[in-house]
Design a protein around this motif. Structure first.
Motif, short mmCIF file in Angstrom:
data_model
loop_
_atom_site.label_atom_id
_atom_site.label_comp_id
_atom_site.label_asym_id
_atom_site.label_seq_id
_atom_site.Cartn_x
_atom_site.Cartn_y
_atom_site.Cartn_z
N UNK A 85 0.81 -1.20 0.00
CA UNK A 85 0.00 0.00 0.00
C UNK A 85 0.85 1.26 0.00
N UNK A 86 1.89 1.22 0.84
CA UNK A 86 2.75 2.41 0.91
C UNK A 86 3.45 2.65 -0.42
N UNK A 87 3.78 1.55 -1.08
CA UNK A 87 4.41 1.70 -2.39
C UNK A 87 3.48 2.41 -3.36
N UNK A 88 2.20 2.10 -3.25
CA UNK A 88 1.25 2.78 -4.13
C UNK A 88 1.29 4.28 -3.86
N UNK A 89 1.31 4.61 -2.57
CA UNK A 89 1.35 6.01 -2.21
C UNK A 89 2.58 6.70 -2.80
N UNK A 90 3.66 5.94 -2.86
CA UNK A 90 4.89 6.55 -3.34
C UNK A 90 4.99 6.60 -4.86
N UNK A 91 4.09 5.89 -5.53
CA UNK A 91 4.15 5.90 -7.00
C UNK A 91 3.82 7.29 -7.53
N UNK A 92 4.30 7.51 -8.75
CA UNK A 92 3.96 8.79 -9.37
C UNK A 92 2.52 8.77 -9.82
N UNK A 93 1.92 9.95 -9.83
CA UNK A 93 0.55 10.04 -10.32
C UNK A 93 0.49 9.52 -11.76
N UNK A 94 -0.62 8.86 -12.08
CA UNK A 94 -0.84 8.34 -13.44
C UNK A 94 0.14 7.25 -13.85
N UNK A 95 0.87 6.68 -12.89
CA UNK A 95 1.88 5.72 -13.31
C UNK A 95 1.30 4.31 -13.51
#
Ligand code: SF4
Ligand code: SF4
Ligand code: SF4
Ligand code: FES
Lengths: 169, 325, 489
Positions: free
Chosen positions: B48-58
């Motif tokens: 989940x945290x990784x998702x938060x750290x992803x770039x928008x629209x990635x």
């Protein structure tokens, strides 16, 4: 719009659907003959009550109406032969659904009026307005956080009702 | 070039949508070959945290199933929307609220009161779950329920809708194929807002039962009749929802003798599923007398449930009145 | 130095269940809480709906075991109408159910529990998944697992009309029967399933039972709880998943109660805690004594192991043999070691497959006599089946039109809410000492968890066992001391 500041009396908003041939003329006549009926009703003309899509009624309630009136020619007098019987059946079924939704049966009214019955039309409308006033505001749009609230009434009133659906059973 | 990223998530869902995806069997390998799966709790560690750290629209493609029953569901929906280019409302729950949306006939207090006073519940102090509760050792928290279950597009912008409870596996496979082809430039994605993985007509159109446009004098119920296997169930008085329901399942239920309960949601162009059903059922009633019409309608014991079984949260009225007032 | 540890399956914000562990001043475990974050309210919104729709509505509680809800609801609706399902109808429903059981148990053994045993609890995290299992047992077996699932789904679809959320069970029977061609196909798949089940038990023996480390793990105290055990049995006290009476044995294995579905409220009650959306069922005649084991506590368990503990045996020959072997190896009944649940699950898999063939070869299975039309006035009815994860009870009250006026549901996994909570506490207590958190904590807690094969799809939505864990160690003011993660790459 259905929000009533506490000091003002509650003015119900009523959306009415009338057929072009009888009831709209009745309404027209009521107007020209200066038979007073409550200004709470916004009328929308359909070609025939049979074209009343229940969607319009739900949109009206969802958009903030406190009551909905459906009117057409007397049974047997419909210009499209028996389309108003269809309206009658829809009305009965719609009412059952609305009651299950918690909407009082008194908020939906079916009225048959011929072109000559302006007085009856005016009287029935006034009666309906008082009945809905007694029920109080419905507040559907505010209570259900509906984003469709404001423009829906307009679209119901101005919009061309879509062609009546083909029902294939 | 790195592979496009894929995500799938469940909010308030039953898990059946995930099972339906796993049931595409070999096609899963296509997903694996063509996408980098970055977030999919059922199949891999949900970072989940990784998702938060992803770039928008990635994330290129996100299949989102389940309705919005509480604040957590909404939080994740918003997060994934931000991170995803194509957000698909996957399954009836996300598209239109589905069966859990029937909860919108009631308000949360009624739901909780019922659940915590059933006849096997031992609850002398009449307790209800508290979103924040002090135990001797500290404070415990649980999510807050929404007053009403919402559909995904009532919370975030949705690019495509994929109906069904759950979507049929062959339809899922077809969509996967289409998206892959589109990414390779050999096919075009449909316009935003389109319904994918389903047909454009109705279940009736796919149903092989014979229709004679007959009218009925009586509604009955499936347990009381042995229906003729060749003839339309509705014409035999069994309340079948095929008329207003979108095609795509090959009329699965009527083909095994059960009525369509409407899981593929509103047919193309239908604004309010229940309203369309009302029109349709009203048309088959063979009567012009108010009393008789009422009598026939008595045979339909739960019209609101019949017409909004899957679509209440997505309907114009969204729920019953007790909700919110 | 009181501390708090939050174990957040897939993190808190995704709402799949949350474990809170509180430490006392010495740094030992003071208490643990396992919270379920969601409620969808089925008991409320089924009210007003026709009772025949319960089999179609309540299966949406869980997409992992929709067949179980479909059956329990259909049986409850039969009871509401006091209608007897004809012999063929019962056969067909049970046949669908056996195919479902075999599929479900296969998935959970190979994809979820398998990694712990087959690959090994100490194996690198990256290998502890289904791919690791396939690697260890060979690619051919991976194919077999997929084949088994396909066959199971095919039978469910043939009889139930749909793969997920079947639609054919109605009060009095089903909307359709099967043809002779379908029967033949079903029989063939069933025979294959028997072989597959035998093969799986053999693999379990070869890999797990002959390995002393594994056996010690299974038998170790850390995963042991002495509770009551529940399971449905037939008239010979043999395990039955589809029909019968619910039997409960005490921690010594003696029969405590045996009740018919409609008597369940005399025996089962549900305790409420304000910090979770799920209730805790317990044995009413003993009472709720908190999260404790033993004869004086009303806590019971309802799992594959519980079912074997609660019964006197299994009605099919090969499964019975395996049943005897298990109890011999584990020193008699009842078995309290929770990890043996995996073994029990495989024995049940074999039973389901054998029963599948029995049913498919019954000469009456293709008869058109698969339904009866109800004639009595509907009132009230209870339907119980064994879901893979525990006894499933549906109870409906209706008006004279058969419209539901009240409902009560006690779903499979819920039965085990208290024992799971206790297992978590025990694992935590053993692994956290003087503020020192053993690195193995995550794995051990997860294994404790997984033995129950908990499916909070029924309560919320998480797929069984798919609960990657994360433990955050915090000071009382919230400062993060350490983070432990499972499945980190
Ligand atoms: S749409 Fe149906 S299958 Fe999918 S999550 Fe919702 S209830 Fe389950
Ligand atoms: S109403 Fe039902 S049975 Fe009739 S044609 Fe449509 S889908 Fe088929
Ligand atoms: S027939 Fe209707 S209820 Fe059945 S699968 Fe198709 S859309 Fe869903
Ligand atoms: S034309 Fe007036 S109701 Fe049909």
């Amino acid at each position: 719009m259905a929000d009533t500041p506490e000091n003002k009396p509650f003015e119900p908003v009523i959306i009415g659907f009338t057929c072009n041939w009888c009831s709209y003329r009745a309404a027209d006549m009521a107007g020209t003959a200066r038979m007073k009926y409550a200004p709470n009703v916004r009328l929308t003309r359909l070609m025939c009550s049979g074209r009343l899509d229940p969607t319009f009624v739900f949109k009206a309630f969802a958009g903030g109406a406190d009551g909905v009136l459906v009117s057409g020619c007397h049974p047997g007098d419909c210009h499209y032969i028996n389309q108003n019987y269809k309206a009658m059946r829809r009305f009965h079924l719609m009412k059952r659904v609305l009651v299950q939704m918690g909407i009082e049966p008194g908020r939906l009214k079916l009225l048959w009026a011929s072109a000559a019955e302006g007085a009856i039309f005016a009287r029935e409308i006034n009666k309906f307005v008082e009945e809905v006033r007694a029920l109080g505001p419905l507040h559907w749009n505010t209570n259900h956080g509906s984003q469709i609230a404001d423009h829906v009434l307009l679209s119901v009133v101005n919009g061309q009702p879509s062609d009546e659906m083909e029902v294939k059973a | 070039m790195s592979k496009p990223k894929f995500a799938m998530y469940w909010a308030a869902s039953c898990g059946g949508c995930e099972i339906a995806v796993l049931n595409i069997h070999e096609k899963i390998l296509d997903v694996d070959a063509n996408f980098e799966v970055v977030f999919w709790p059922v199949a891999m560690d949900a970072k989940y945290k990784d998702v938060e750290e992803m770039e928008d629209d990635s994330i290129t493609l996100c299949l989102f199933n389940g309705g919005m029953r509480n604040d957590e569901n909404e939080h994740v929906a918003k997060l994934l929307r931000r991170k995803s280019r194509i957000m698909v409302a996957f399954g009836s729950c996300a598209c239109e609220g589905c069966i859990p949306g029937l909860g919108n006939f009631s308000n949360i207090n009624q739901i909780l009161d019922t659940a915590f006073t059933t006849n096997s519940t031992d609850n002398p102090q009449n307790l209800r779950p508290k979103t924040s509760y002090d135990v001797p050792e500290g404070t415990l928290t649980i999510p807050t329920m929404n007053p009403m279950l919402k559909t995904l597009d009532q919370v975030v912008d949705v690019d495509y809708y994929m109906p069904g409870c759950p979507p049929e596996s062959h339809q899922i496979a077809a969509v996967v194929e289409l998206v892959i082809a589109a990414l390779q430039g050999t096919a075009q994605l449909p316009p935003k807002g389109a319904t994918i993985g389903a047909g454009n007509s109705t279940v009736c159109d796919e149903c092989t039962r014979k229709r004679n446009v007959k009218q009925i004098k009586e509604f009955t119920r499936i347990q009381f009749v042995t229906p003729d296997p060749e003839i339309c169930l509705l014409e035999q008085g069994i309340p079948c929802n095929g008329i207003a329901t979108r095609s795509g399942c090959n009329a699965r239920c009527p083909s095994v003798g059960a009525q369509c309960i409407g899981c593929y949601g509103p047919a193309e162009g239908v604004v309010d599923y229940g309203a369309r059903m009302i029109s349709a059922f009203a048309s088959v009633i063979d009567s012009e007398k108010p009393e008789e019409i009422d009598q026939i309608l008595d045979g339909l014991v739960d019209p609101a449930g019949q017409f909004y079984r899957f679509n209440l949260a997505g309907s114009l009225l969204r729920g019953g009145r007790s909700n919110g007032s | 130095m009181a501390q708090r540890i939050t174990i957040d399956p897939i993190t808190r914000l995704e709402g799949h269940g949350k474990i809170e562990i509180f430490l006392d001043d010495q740094g030992d475990v003071a208490n643990t809480y396992f919270q379920i974050p969601e409620l969808r309210g089925f008991e409320r919104f089924v009210v007003g709906r026709p009772v025949e729709e319960m089999a179609l509505i309540t299966n949406r509680i869980c997409g992992v075991c929709p067949e179980a809800h479909h059956m329990a609801a259909a049986k409850a609706a039969d009871a509401v109408y006091k209608v007897e399902v004809p012999y063929t109808g019962r056969l067909l429903r049970e046949l669908l159910y056996m195919a479902f059981f075999a599929t479900d148990h296969t998935t959970h053994f190979y994809a979820l529990a398998g990694p712990d045993f087959i690959v090994g609890p100490d194996a690198p995290v990256a290998d502890r998944n289904i791919l690791g299992v396939i690697h260890k047992v060979g690619l051919e077996i991976g194919g077999k697992v997929i084949q088994m699932r396909k066959y199971g789904h095919q039978v469910v679809e043939m009889i139930g009309g749909r793969k997920v959320h079947p639609c054919t069970s109605i009060p009095g029977g089903l909307t359709k029967g099967i043809t002779e061609e379908q029967r033949e196909e079903i029989e063939k798949m069933g025979r294959w399933a028997i072989e597959f089940a035998q093969f799986s038990l053999q693999a379990f023996t070869d890999i797990v039972l002959i390995n002393k480390t594994y056996l010690d793990l299974i038998l170790g105290d850390i995963y042991t709880h002495k509770t009551y055990y529940m399971g449905m049995v037939d008239e010979n006290n043999q395990v039955n998943f589809y029909d019968g009476k619910v039997r409960v044995v005490d921690p010594d294995g003696k029969e405590f109660i045996k009740y018919s579905p409609n008597e369940y409220t005399q025996h089962i009650a549900e305790h409420v805690e304000p910090w979770t959306y799920l209730k805790f069922p317990y044995l009413k005649n003993i009472g709720w004594k908190g999260f404790v084991d033993g004869k004086d506590s009303g806590v019971y368990c309802a799992t594959p192991l519980s079912r074997l503990n609660a019964a006197d045996g299994l009605a099919t020959p090969r499964a019975q043999e395996e049943y005897e072997k298990m109890y011999q190896t584990l020193d008699g009944k009842p078995v309290h070691q929770r990890l043996a649940t995996h073994w029990a699950r495989l024995i049940e898999l074999l039973y389901a497959a054998e029963r599948w063939v029995e049913l498919a070869t019954d000469p009456e299975i293709t008869s058109p006599d698969y339904r009866a039309i109800p004639t009595a006035t509907p009132t009230e009815g209870v339907g119980i089946v064994e879901a893979p994860r525990g006894t499933l009870t549906h109870h409906y009250w209706t008006d004279e039109r058969g419209v539901v006026t009240k409902a009560n549901l006690i779903v499979g996994t819920t039965n085990n809410y208290a024992p799971i909570t206790m297992s978590i506490k025990k694992a935590a207590t053993n692994l956290i000492k003087k503020g020192h958190v053993n690195e193995g904590l995550l794995n051990m807690v997860e294994m404790a968890f997984r033995a129950y094969d908990p499916c909070f799809g029924c309560a919320t939505h998480a797929l069984p066992g798919q609960m990657p864990l994360e433990i955050t160690l915090r000071t009382p003011d919230g400062e993060v001391l350490d983070v432990f993660k499972q499945f980190v790459d």
